[in-house]
Design an enzyme around this catalytic site. Sequence first.
Site, PDB file in Angstrom:
ATOM      1  N   LYS A 102       0.835  -1.202   0.000  1.00 47.41           N
ATOM      2  CA  LYS A 102       0.000   0.000   0.000  1.00 47.41           C
ATOM      3  C   LYS A 102       0.872   1.256   0.000  1.00 47.41           C
ATOM      4  CE  LYS A 102      -3.409   2.389   2.792  1.00 47.41           C
ATOM      5  NZ  LYS A 102      -4.260   2.371   3.972  1.00 47.41           N
TER       6      LYS A 102
ATOM      7  N   GLU B  46      10.655  -4.604   4.295  1.00 50.46           N
ATOM      8  CA  GLU B  46      10.698  -6.004   3.873  1.00 50.46           C
ATOM      9  C   GLU B  46      10.390  -6.130   2.385  1.00 50.46           C
ATOM     10  OE1 GLU B  46       9.091  -4.776   6.485  1.00 50.46           O
ATOM     11  OE2 GLU B  46       8.816  -6.241   8.086  1.00 50.46           O
TER      12      GLU B  46
ATOM     13  N   GLY C  19      -4.582  -1.842   5.268  1.00 49.36           N
ATOM     14  CA  GLY C  19      -3.769  -2.968   4.794  1.00 49.36           C
ATOM     15  C   GLY C  19      -4.436  -4.315   5.070  1.00 49.36           C
ATOM     16  N   ARG C  20      -4.940  -4.489   6.291  1.00 53.89           N
ATOM     17  CA  ARG C  20      -5.498  -5.801   6.656  1.00 53.89           C
ATOM     18  C   ARG C  20      -6.891  -6.023   6.097  1.00 53.89           C
ATOM     19  NH1 ARG C  20      -4.295  -2.543  10.755  1.00 53.89           N
ATOM     20  NH2 ARG C  20      -5.907  -1.684  12.114  1.00 53.89           N
TER      21      ARG C  20
ATOM     22  N   GLU D  83      -4.202  -6.674  15.125  1.00 54.85           N
ATOM     23  CA  GLU D  83      -3.715  -5.356  14.702  1.00 54.85           C
ATOM     24  C   GLU D  83      -4.851  -4.336  14.833  1.00 54.85           C
ATOM     25  OE1 GLU D  83      -0.359  -5.026  11.653  1.00 54.85           O
ATOM     26  OE2 GLU D  83      -2.010  -4.119  10.560  1.00 54.85           O
TER      27      GLU D  83
ATOM     28  N   HIS E  31      -4.132 -33.044  18.179  1.00 57.92           N
ATOM     29  CA  HIS E  31      -2.978 -33.826  18.596  1.00 57.92           C
ATOM     30  C   HIS E  31      -1.821 -32.922  19.019  1.00 57.92           C
ATOM     31  CE1 HIS E  31      -5.092 -37.362  17.157  1.00 57.92           C
ATOM     32  NE2 HIS E  31      -5.453 -36.607  16.135  1.00 57.92           N
TER      33      HIS E  31
ATOM     34  N   LYS F  56       8.823  -0.335  13.330  1.00 63.39           N
ATOM     35  CA  LYS F  56       9.438  -0.035  12.024  1.00 63.39           C
ATOM     36  C   LYS F  56      10.477   1.064  12.191  1.00 63.39           C
ATOM     37  CE  LYS F  56       5.385  -0.995   9.099  1.00 63.39           C
ATOM     38  NZ  LYS F  56       4.416  -0.406   8.178  1.00 63.39           N
TER      39      LYS F  56
END
Length: 553
Positions: free
Chosen positions: A212, A218, A273-274, A359, A390, A518
Site C-alpha cells: 500500500k 521487507e 492494509g489488513r 492489529e 494432537h 518499524k
Amino acid sequence: MDTSTFQFCSGPVLADAARVEGLHLHRKRLEGIGLKGLFAQDPDRFERMHVKAADLLLDYSKNLLDDAALQDLLALAEAAGLQQAIPALLDGAPLNHTEKRMALHTALRLRNDELPSSIASEVVAVRERMLATADRIRAGQWRGHTGKVINTIVNIGVGGSDLGPMMAVHALQDFAANDITLHFVSNIDPAHISQTLAQCHPDTTLFIVASKTFTTLETLANANAAREWLLSALQDEQAVSRHFLAVSVNLDATSRFGIAQENVFPMWDWVGGRYSLWSSIGMSIAIAIGSTQFRAFLDGGRAMDQHFRTAPLAANMPVLLGLLGVWHVNVLQAQSQAIIAYDQNLLHFPTYLQQLDMESNGKSVQRNGQPVTWQTGAVLWGGVGTNTQHSFHQLFHQGTPLVPVDFLVATNSHHPHAQQQAQLFSNCLAQSQAMMLGRDLASVQAEMRSKNVDEATIAAVAPHRVIPGDKPSNTIVYQTISPAVLGALIALYEHKVFVQSVIWNINPFDQWGVELGKQMSNDILDAMQAPDKIKRLDASTQALVNLFLKGQR
Ligand code: F6P
C-alpha cells in the site's frame, strides 16, 4: 464531520459499573446451571441460538449464555451506538480518525453499478483492469521479456499485502488454474526470497510488488533482490516492465522503482492494509481463480455486508459473534480466542485473522485518547483440525486458561474419500461436545470399574481423567469452501472485529504500535552501520548489536 471526536454514543459502555455488574451477575447465575444444565432445561436451545447468513450457519448455543444475558449484551451494543456505527462504517464515515480516513473496504465488494458516485469511476476502472490482466495471465497471454509465457507468479508483500492473498489462494486452490504456480514472499529474512527464487525461472516469472505504502522495508528489500535476480539473468533493464506489476497508493515510489505505469494498480488510503485483499492487492487471488470467481468472492463479502446492515442486532451474525467475544473477554475473563478450522483449505485462515483481529483491536486508548479501563482484544491463535487435536487441544479440555473456540467446518469436500469428510466433521463436533460436557469423576470411576481396574489405581488415576467441561465454543458450518463462502467468512470476521471495537470504544483501523517497531528497526540498522551511534542504544540492545557485528566479522 469532526473526525477527532467521532463518537457513536455518549460514553463508553464498559465504564458503566452497573451494566458490567449486571453481566457478572448473569455469569454467576449461569455458572450455577452450567452448559449441560442449560441444554437440559431447553431442548430448543439450538433452534433459538443459531443464525444463518450468506451461506454460513453460526451455532452459538454451546456458550454459557441464556436469553436474559444475551438481552443485556444486546442492550450494551445498543447503548454503545452499534446501530449508528454499522451504517457509519458501510457508508464511509471517517471512522479512522487518528489517520483522518474512512475505512471503506466494504465498497470494494459492491458491484460496479452500486458504488457511491464519489469513488465509482476509479474503483470500476482499477477493478476491471486488474481482472482483465489476471485473465490475460491465466490465458497464457502475458509473455516475459524473452517471449516465453508467464507461468509463475511471486507476490512480494507483507502483513495485509501478503496474509490475505496467501490465505485466499491456498483456500481456493480447488478453483485455481493448474498451469500457474503462485509463491508468496514476505519475510525480510534472505532465506525467503532466495528459496523462492530457486524455484522460479526468470523467463517465465512475474513479480507482483504489493505494498500500500511502497515504503515497507521487507517488501522493498525483497523486490530489489527479485529485480537483481531477474536482471542478472536477462541482462536488460527493459525486462522489468514485462516481469513486474505493482499495487500501491504511492505511484511516485512505484515509478521510481521502475515499474511501468500501465503495470501499476492503484489502491486508496481508505483501504486499510489488513482489509485490502478485496482491492488490487487481491491480484494474486484473481490470477489464481480468474475474474468470474473473484467476482463471486466479492459477492460473498457483499452478502455478509447486506446482512450486517439489515439484520436486527439479535439475529445479526457478526454482531452476535462480536458480543460473544466481549462476553468471553470482559465477563468470563478469557485472554485468548482460538480459531480451529476443520478444513485443510483454511490452513492459513487463523494466521490471517491474527492480523485482522489483533492489529485492529490490540489497543488500550479510547477513541477520545483516554486510556481504557477494561480489557480489549484477546490473543487470537489456532490452526486446522484434526491436527490441532494432537497438539494443543489438551489445554482446552484440562488446562487452567479459558480458551473459547470458534470451530469452522464444511459439510462437503471437493475431494473423493467421502468417509474422511464424515470423520473430519464428527471430530469437529466431538471437540465442541467434549469441551461442553466434559467428564465427571463418577463416570470415570464407573468406566474403570467396568474394566476391572483395581480400586487403588482408580483412586490414583481417576482425578487425572476428569474433564471439567463447560468450555464455550461457536461452530460455523458451510457447505464447502468456495469463493463466495470465503468472502462471507472474511467479511463476517471483519465485522465481528468492528463490533467489538465499538463496544470497547477504540479505533480498530490504525496500528501505531506496529509503526514504532518499524522506526526503531531503522534506527538500530543505522547504528549497526555507524558504530559511533551504537552508544545511543540501551545497554541490552548495544550488547546484542555488538554480538551481531562480531558474528559478521
Ligand atoms: O504490519 C504493519 C503494516 O502496516 C500492516 O498494517 C500492513 O498490512 C503491512 O504493514 C504492509 O504495509 P504495506 O502494504 O504498506 O507494505
